[in-house]
Design a protein around this motif. Structure first.
Motif, PDB file in Angstrom:
ATOM      1  N   GLU A 237      61.912 -16.047 -20.988  1.00 53.98           N
ATOM      2  CA  GLU A 237      62.814 -14.898 -20.886  1.00 53.98           C
ATOM      3  C   GLU A 237      62.028 -13.594 -20.814  1.00 53.98           C
ATOM      4  OE1 GLU A 237      65.437 -15.100 -24.129  1.00 53.98           O
ATOM      5  OE2 GLU A 237      66.574 -16.843 -23.388  1.00 53.98           O
ATOM      6  N   GLU A 238      60.962 -13.520 -21.624  1.00 54.63           N
ATOM      7  CA  GLU A 238      60.145 -12.300 -21.594  1.00 54.63           C
ATOM      8  C   GLU A 238      59.491 -12.122 -20.221  1.00 54.63           C
ATOM      9  OE1 GLU A 238      57.427 -12.577 -24.759  1.00 54.63           O
ATOM     10  OE2 GLU A 238      58.930 -12.287 -26.351  1.00 54.63           O
ATOM     11  N   GLU A 239      58.985 -13.234 -19.671  1.00 56.20           N
ATOM     12  CA  GLU A 239      58.341 -13.136 -18.354  1.00 56.20           C
ATOM     13  C   GLU A 239      59.352 -12.734 -17.280  1.00 56.20           C
ATOM     14  OE1 GLU A 239      56.593 -16.902 -17.760  1.00 56.20           O
ATOM     15  OE2 GLU A 239      54.863 -16.523 -19.108  1.00 56.20           O
ATOM     16  N   GLU A 240      60.563 -13.306 -17.343  1.00 56.85           N
ATOM     17  CA  GLU A 240      61.572 -12.938 -16.353  1.00 56.85           C
ATOM     18  C   GLU A 240      61.966 -11.467 -16.498  1.00 56.85           C
ATOM     19  OE1 GLU A 240      64.727 -15.643 -16.949  1.00 56.85           O
ATOM     20  OE2 GLU A 240      63.692 -17.366 -16.010  1.00 56.85           O
ATOM     21  N   GLY A 241      62.065 -11.006 -17.766  1.00 56.45           N
ATOM     22  CA  GLY A 241      62.402  -9.597 -17.980  1.00 56.45           C
ATOM     23  C   GLY A 241      61.330  -8.676 -17.420  1.00 56.45           C
ATOM     24  N   GLU A 245      61.758  -5.902 -14.340  1.00 58.65           N
ATOM     25  CA  GLU A 245      61.363  -4.484 -14.475  1.00 58.65           C
ATOM     26  C   GLU A 245      60.387  -4.081 -13.377  1.00 58.65           C
ATOM     27  OE1 GLU A 245      59.868  -3.976 -18.325  1.00 58.65           O
ATOM     28  OE2 GLU A 245      61.812  -4.238 -19.345  1.00 58.65           O
ATOM     29  N   THR A 246      59.443  -4.988 -13.079  1.00 58.93           N
ATOM     30  CA  THR A 246      58.455  -4.685 -12.048  1.00 58.93           C
ATOM     31  C   THR A 246      59.132  -4.531 -10.673  1.00 58.93           C
ATOM     32  OG1 THR A 246      56.815  -5.947 -13.270  1.00 58.93           O
ATOM     33  CG2 THR A 246      56.351  -5.501 -10.958  1.00 58.93           C
ATOM     34  N   GLN A 247      60.095  -5.420 -10.379  1.00 55.00           N
ATOM     35  CA  GLN A 247      60.788  -5.342  -9.103  1.00 55.00           C
ATOM     36  C   GLN A 247      61.607  -4.062  -8.995  1.00 55.00           C
ATOM     37  OE1 GLN A 247      63.025  -8.949  -8.970  1.00 55.00           O
ATOM     38  NE2 GLN A 247      61.264 -10.225  -8.355  1.00 55.00           N
ATOM     39  N   GLU A 248      62.259  -3.637 -10.097  1.00 54.32           N
ATOM     40  CA  GLU A 248      63.027  -2.394 -10.077  1.00 54.32           C
ATOM     41  C   GLU A 248      62.134  -1.196  -9.827  1.00 54.32           C
ATOM     42  OE1 GLU A 248      65.092  -2.292 -13.710  1.00 54.32           O
ATOM     43  OE2 GLU A 248      66.515  -3.890 -13.183  1.00 54.32           O
TER      44      GLU A 248
END
Length: 252
Positions: A237-241, A245-248
Motif C-alpha cells: 500500500e505504501e509503494e502504491e501510494g 503521488e509521483t504520477q500526480e
C-alpha cells in the motif's frame, strides 16, 4: 545487567498472549527488573530478536516466536526453557542473575557447593583403656620383665572383655533388625506400586502436553503467516501510494 523480554503486543494468538503474561507476571513476582521490547510495532526489535536467537534454538521454519528472553546480548531462552527453569527453582540461573539471599534457589546453590571434608575427628587410640598406665622402670632386671608381662596380660584381658561385649551387642542389634526387615520389604513394595502409578499419570500428562504443543505450534505458525501477510500488504500500500503521488506530480 538488563533482562530483555521480546513480546508481540498486537498478537492475535491467545497462546502467545498467555505465555507472555506468564513470563512477565513471574518476573514481576520475583521483582526482577526487565525491559519489554515490542516486535509487533517495532521492526528493529523484531529483526534484532530473529538475528540473535541461536540457530539451534529456532523452530523448523527458522522464525522464533515471542516471548524470547535475553540478558543484555546473551540469549537465555524461550517460554519452554523458562518454564522448565521455573519448575526446577532455577530461574535466576536461567537469567544469569545471582539468586537473592534466603530464596530456595540460593539454598540449593549453597547445598551444591558444600564439600564434605571429614569434619568428624575420629579417635584412633585403639581399644586400649587410656586409664592404664604402664610404669617405666629404670632397672632392667627380672622384676621389670615380670611387671611388663603382668601389664600386658591385664591389657589383653580387658581387650578380650571388650571384644566379647561388642560381639554380644552386635548379636542383639542383629536380632532386633530381623523383625523390621519384613516391614521394610512391605514398605518398599508399596513404594514401587506408588511409583508405577505416578509414572502412568506422568506419561498420560506428557502425552496431553505433547498434543497441546503440536496444536499450539500450528496456531503459532498460522499467526506468524498472518503477521507477515499484513506486513507485505502494508508495504505494498505504501509503494502504491508513493507511485500515485509521483504520477500526480509528473502530471502537474
Amino acid at each position: 545487567m538488563v533482562i530483555k523480554v521480546f513480546l508481540a503486543s498486537s498478537s492475535g494468538s491467545t497462546a502467545i498472549k498467555k505465555k507472555q503474561q506468564d513470563v512477565v507476571g513471574f518476573l514481576e513476582a520475583l521483582r526482577v527488573e526487565y525491559d519489554p521490547l515490542d516486535i509487533a510495532c517495532n521492526e528493529e526489535n523484531r529483526m534484532w530478536m530473529r538475528q540473535n536467537v541461536p540457530e539451534e534454538k529456532k523452530p523448523a521454519n527458522g522464525i522464533p516466536l515471542p516471548p524470547q528472553i535475553f540478558n543484555e546480548e546473551s540469549y537465555c531462552g524461550d517460554y519452554e526453557t523458562f518454564f522448565d527453569a521455573k519448575e526446577d527453582n532455577s530461574v535466576f540461573a536461567f537469567l544469569g542473575l545471582p539468586p537473592p539471599p534466603g530464596s530456595k534457589e540460593a539454598e540449593q546453590a549453597d547445598k551444591a557447593h558444600i564439600v564434605t571434608n571429614g569434619n568428624h575427628v575420629e579417635e584412633t587410640n585403639g581399644d586400649l583403656d587410656d586409664s592404664i598406665e604402664v610404669p617405666l622402670e629404670e632397672c632392667n632386671g627380672d622384676a621389670h620383665d615380670e611387671e611388663e608381662q603382668a601389664a600386658e596380660e591385664e591389657v589383653e584381658g580387658e581387650v578380650a572383655e571388650e571384644e566379647i561385649a561388642d560381639d554380644e551387642a552386635m548379636e542383639e542389634e542383629t536380632e532386633g533388625d530381623e523383625a523390621p526387615a519384613d516391614e521394610e520389604e512391605e514398605e518398599q513394595e508399596d513404594a514401587v506400586e506408588e511409583t508405577d502409578e505416578i509414572t502412568e499419570v506422568t506419561e498420560a500428562h506428557a502425552e496431553e502436553e505433547e498434543q497441546d504443543e503440536e496444536d499450539l505450534q500450528s496456531e503459532e505458525e498460522e499467526e506468524l503467516l498472518q503477521l507477515e501477510e499484513e506486513e507485505e500488504a502494508e508495504v505494498q500500500e505504501e509503494e502504491e501510494g508513493d507511485l500515485e503521488e509521483t504520477q500526480e506530480e509528473e502530471a502537474e
